[in-house]
Design a protein around this motif. Structure first.
Motif, PDB file in Angstrom:
ATOM      1  N   ILE A   8     -10.706 -29.289   6.114  1.00 25.31           N
ATOM      2  CA  ILE A   8     -12.164 -29.444   6.109  1.00 25.31           C
ATOM      3  C   ILE A   8     -12.664 -29.842   4.728  1.00 25.31           C
ATOM      4  O   ILE A   8     -13.641 -30.588   4.593  1.00 25.31           O
ATOM      5  CB  ILE A   8     -12.840 -28.140   6.581  1.00 25.31           C
ATOM      6  N   MET A   9     -11.998 -29.368   3.692  1.00 24.81           N
ATOM      7  CA  MET A   9     -12.443 -29.647   2.327  1.00 24.81           C
ATOM      8  C   MET A   9     -12.238 -31.098   1.914  1.00 24.81           C
ATOM      9  O   MET A   9     -12.883 -31.579   0.971  1.00 24.81           O
ATOM     10  CB  MET A   9     -11.701 -28.738   1.343  1.00 24.81           C
ATOM     11  N   ALA A  10     -11.365 -31.828   2.594  1.00 26.00           N
ATOM     12  CA  ALA A  10     -11.089 -33.221   2.207  1.00 26.00           C
ATOM     13  C   ALA A  10     -12.348 -34.086   2.215  1.00 26.00           C
ATOM     14  O   ALA A  10     -12.680 -34.715   1.196  1.00 26.00           O
ATOM     15  CB  ALA A  10     -10.003 -33.806   3.114  1.00 26.00           C
ATOM     16  N   PRO A  11     -13.108 -34.147   3.336  1.00 27.17           N
ATOM     17  CA  PRO A  11     -14.334 -34.960   3.300  1.00 27.17           C
ATOM     18  C   PRO A  11     -15.382 -34.407   2.343  1.00 27.17           C
ATOM     19  O   PRO A  11     -16.169 -35.166   1.772  1.00 27.17           O
ATOM     20  CB  PRO A  11     -14.831 -34.931   4.753  1.00 27.17           C
ATOM     21  N   VAL A  12     -15.414 -33.087   2.144  1.00 27.67           N
ATOM     22  CA  VAL A  12     -16.382 -32.490   1.216  1.00 27.67           C
ATOM     23  C   VAL A  12     -16.127 -32.980  -0.204  1.00 27.67           C
ATOM     24  O   VAL A  12     -17.062 -33.364  -0.935  1.00 27.67           O
ATOM     25  CB  VAL A  12     -16.306 -30.948   1.278  1.00 27.67           C
TER      26      VAL A  12
ATOM     27  N   ILE B  53     -14.512 -35.733  -1.121  1.00 28.32           N
ATOM     28  CA  ILE B  53     -14.756 -37.174  -1.211  1.00 28.32           C
ATOM     29  C   ILE B  53     -16.242 -37.477  -1.319  1.00 28.32           C
ATOM     30  O   ILE B  53     -16.693 -38.203  -2.223  1.00 28.32           O
ATOM     31  CB  ILE B  53     -14.148 -37.891   0.014  1.00 28.32           C
ATOM     32  N   LEU B  54     -17.045 -36.926  -0.420  1.00 32.19           N
ATOM     33  CA  LEU B  54     -18.485 -37.197  -0.425  1.00 32.19           C
ATOM     34  C   LEU B  54     -19.158 -36.596  -1.650  1.00 32.19           C
ATOM     35  O   LEU B  54     -20.037 -37.215  -2.251  1.00 32.19           O
ATOM     36  CB  LEU B  54     -19.129 -36.650   0.854  1.00 32.19           C
TER      37      LEU B  54
ATOM     38  N   THR C 111     -15.881 -42.951  -9.348  1.00 32.21           N
ATOM     39  CA  THR C 111     -16.227 -44.232  -8.734  1.00 32.21           C
ATOM     40  C   THR C 111     -15.590 -44.318  -7.347  1.00 32.21           C
ATOM     41  O   THR C 111     -14.799 -43.449  -6.951  1.00 32.21           O
ATOM     42  CB  THR C 111     -15.720 -45.397  -9.584  1.00 32.21           C
ATOM     43  N   LEU C 112     -15.924 -45.395  -6.631  1.00 33.27           N
ATOM     44  CA  LEU C 112     -15.382 -45.576  -5.291  1.00 33.27           C
ATOM     45  C   LEU C 112     -13.859 -45.675  -5.315  1.00 33.27           C
ATOM     46  O   LEU C 112     -13.169 -45.041  -4.507  1.00 33.27           O
ATOM     47  CB  LEU C 112     -15.976 -46.839  -4.661  1.00 33.27           C
ATOM     48  N   VAL C 113     -13.314 -46.461  -6.233  1.00 34.64           N
ATOM     49  CA  VAL C 113     -11.859 -46.602  -6.325  1.00 34.64           C
ATOM     50  C   VAL C 113     -11.223 -45.268  -6.698  1.00 34.64           C
ATOM     51  O   VAL C 113     -10.202 -44.863  -6.127  1.00 34.64           O
ATOM     52  CB  VAL C 113     -11.480 -47.684  -7.359  1.00 34.64           C
ATOM     53  N   GLU C 114     -11.840 -44.550  -7.641  1.00 36.59           N
ATOM     54  CA  GLU C 114     -11.297 -43.257  -8.056  1.00 36.59           C
ATOM     55  C   GLU C 114     -11.303 -42.247  -6.913  1.00 36.59           C
ATOM     56  O   GLU C 114     -10.352 -41.473  -6.745  1.00 36.59           O
ATOM     57  CB  GLU C 114     -12.098 -42.715  -9.240  1.00 36.59           C
ATOM     58  N   VAL C 115     -12.368 -42.251  -6.115  1.00 37.30           N
ATOM     59  CA  VAL C 115     -12.430 -41.280  -5.024  1.00 37.30           C
ATOM     60  C   VAL C 115     -11.414 -41.628  -3.940  1.00 37.30           C
ATOM     61  O   VAL C 115     -10.885 -40.731  -3.267  1.00 37.30           O
ATOM     62  CB  VAL C 115     -13.856 -41.200  -4.438  1.00 37.30           C
TER      63      VAL C 115
ATOM     64  N   TYR D  83      -5.159 -35.744  -2.835  1.00 37.02           N
ATOM     65  CA  TYR D  83      -5.499 -34.454  -2.225  1.00 37.02           C
ATOM     66  C   TYR D  83      -4.730 -34.251  -0.921  1.00 37.02           C
ATOM     67  O   TYR D  83      -4.105 -33.199  -0.707  1.00 37.02           O
ATOM     68  CB  TYR D  83      -7.004 -34.382  -1.978  1.00 37.02           C
ATOM     69  N   ILE D  84      -4.773 -35.260  -0.044  1.00 38.04           N
ATOM     70  CA  ILE D  84      -4.109 -35.126   1.256  1.00 38.04           C
ATOM     71  C   ILE D  84      -2.598 -35.043   1.072  1.00 38.04           C
ATOM     72  O   ILE D  84      -1.910 -34.279   1.766  1.00 38.04           O
ATOM     73  CB  ILE D  84      -4.489 -36.306   2.177  1.00 38.04           C
ATOM     74  N   LEU D  85      -2.068 -35.809   0.126  1.00 37.78           N
ATOM     75  CA  LEU D  85      -0.628 -35.765  -0.143  1.00 37.78           C
ATOM     76  C   LEU D  85      -0.218 -34.388  -0.667  1.00 37.78           C
ATOM     77  O   LEU D  85       0.814 -33.823  -0.253  1.00 37.78           O
ATOM     78  CB  LEU D  85      -0.268 -36.848  -1.160  1.00 37.78           C
ATOM     79  N   THR D  86      -1.043 -33.823  -1.542  1.00 41.84           N
ATOM     80  CA  THR D  86      -0.725 -32.514  -2.123  1.00 41.84           C
ATOM     81  C   THR D  86      -0.716 -31.409  -1.071  1.00 41.84           C
ATOM     82  O   THR D  86       0.228 -30.620  -0.979  1.00 41.84           O
ATOM     83  CB  THR D  86      -1.730 -32.163  -3.237  1.00 41.84           C
TER      84      THR D  86
END
Length: 427
Positions: free
Chosen positions: A220-224, A226-227, A236-240, A247-250
């Motif tokens: 659940i925290m992944a989209p939080v 990112i946004l 920035t967009l590229v950094e996010v 994050y997902i890989l970790t």
């Protein structure tokens, strides 16, 4: 003469040629027949089409979606949503909508969301007594939310080619995406009761809920993350996009341990292949945009609209019809990349907010993913659900009409799109 270009394009697509190849061949044929443009422009315009640092975000988000698909994050979110709302009549259909809303905040791709969510939920729906065609149709319709709820790969496209703030486009998609989710839930409510789909009785316990929340917290925290990073300007967009992958890989490697190191080369390879299929479209669209500028198609359309004295209301209605029709016969990416730069100046001249117009274009083309003959989500859902194409079409029309209703509402109530971006970024 420019009409000849599109006649060749549509003809080659009708013959079954891949879209990017049809665009490249039609562009070169046009140059040869026109006779005044050097063939050297083909190479330079194609390189120019991918000459943007922001484009790096696209393969990163595609990789994030692939990792999410392989890591089991979708399954964990599905289990939590099923525990909370699965006991209602039509409960698993509601789960499909809710999970797509959450997953959309990670992958930003309708195809990625459909692959991840449908492969988990459709078999469960069939086991609980839902019709296969209904299960496929609601999962396909819910997957449309992916490119509308941020992050959104199509909105990144729009921002790159137009200069509109990607952050504003992302925030502009939130309310329309939630409204689309709401109308899908309403349609499920009606259909489930008419067909008397079974309910599932589950024992509620605090210990079970705590376990599910613990397992799904990081998902659940992944989209939080990112946004939050985009809205507050931390990245920035590229950094996010890179942050999303890390994050997902970790959490996949070290928290859930659902991906092994030996699987990573295959995941990276699949993401690279899919990303290349998108980037090559950007390249050939660079050629198309040069040809459209060369013949001054935008100026011609602007003059035509001034002669017709179209109001913003009528212009937006015609654009909706035009894009919905194009969405039936062309993939969304080339349509937005070719036509959006032409139509945007006309919209601005009519006083239409650029962010509003960009989001409306994306809504149109994402609904096009559900319309034959090209609708890619239809074929994907048919494959996953093992259901006939005709059966799926009969089931999906109520959901398509509901989504078109939201499209019209957002078209003529611009504040639904612009309120949140203006609140965060200012007018």
């Amino acid at each position: 003469m420019i009409a000849f270009l599109f006649v060749i394009l549509f003809g080659l697509i009708a013959l079954g040629m891949n879209i990017w190849l049809a665009m490249g061949v039609s562009g070169v044929l046009y140059i040869l027949i026109e006779g005044e443009i050097s063939l050297r422009m083909v190479a330079s315009t194609m390189v120019g089409g991918v000459d943007s640092a922001t484009l790096v975000a696209i393969p990163m988000f595609i990789l994030a979606g692939e990792l999410m698909n392989k890591s089991g994050i979708t399954s964990k979110l599905t289990e939590l949503a099923d525990y909370l709302i699965g006991r209602a009549k039509g409960g698993l259909a509601y789960v499909a909508v809710v999970v797509n809303l959450i997953v959309a905040g990670v992958s930003g791709s309708a195809v990625a969301d459909a692959s991840a969510v449908s492969s988990v939920i459709i078999p469960s729906m069939v086991k609980r007594g839902y019709d296969r065609a209904f299960a496929a149709s609601i999962n396909g319709a819910a997957a449309v939310l992916g490119p509308i709820i941020p992050p959104s790969i199509p909105m990144i496209f729009i921002g790159i080619i137009s200069g509109i703030s990607v952050g504003k486009l992302f925030l502009g998609g939130i309310v329309p995406g939630l409204l689309m989710g709401t109308v899908l839930v309403a349609a499920i409510f009606v259909i489930s009761r008419r067909r008397n789909y079974p309910t599932v009785q589950k024992e509620l316990s605090m210990s079970a809920l705590k376990l599910l929340l613990r397992d799904s917290f990081f998902a659940i925290m992944a989209p939080v993350i990112i946004l939050g990073g985009l809205i507050f300007g931390f990245v920035t967009l590229v950094e996010v996009s890179v942050l999303a992958v890390l994050y997902i890989l970790t959490i996949s490697l070290f928290v859930y341990r659902s991906i092994h190191l030996k699987e990573l080369p295959g995941i990276f390879f699949n993401s690279a292949v899919f990303s290349s299929s998108v980037m090559i479209i950007f390249a050939v669209v660079g050629l198309y945009q040069y040809l459209i500028a060369y013949v001054q198609l935008g100026d011609q359309l602007g003059e035509l609209i001034r002669e017709w004295d179209l109001s913003p209301f009528t212009f937006l209605l015609l654009i909706n019809i035009f894009l919905l029709i194009l969405g039936c016969i062309l993939d969304a990416v080339p349509v937005m990349l070719i036509f959006f730069p032409v139509l945007l100046p006309i919209a601005i001249e009519l006083g239409i907010d650029p962010t509003h117009f960009g989001v409306i274009v994306v809504l149109n083309l994402m609904i096009g993913l559900l319309t034959p003959p090209i609708g890619v989500l239809l074929f994907l859902e048919c494959k996953i659900a093992q259901v006939g194409f005709g059966e799926l079409l009969k089931e999906i029309w109520p959901f398509v009409l509901a989504l078109i209703g939201v499209l019209l509402l957002c078209t003529y109530v611009p504040a639904l799109v612009t309120w949140l971006p203006n609140l965060v970024f200012g007018n």
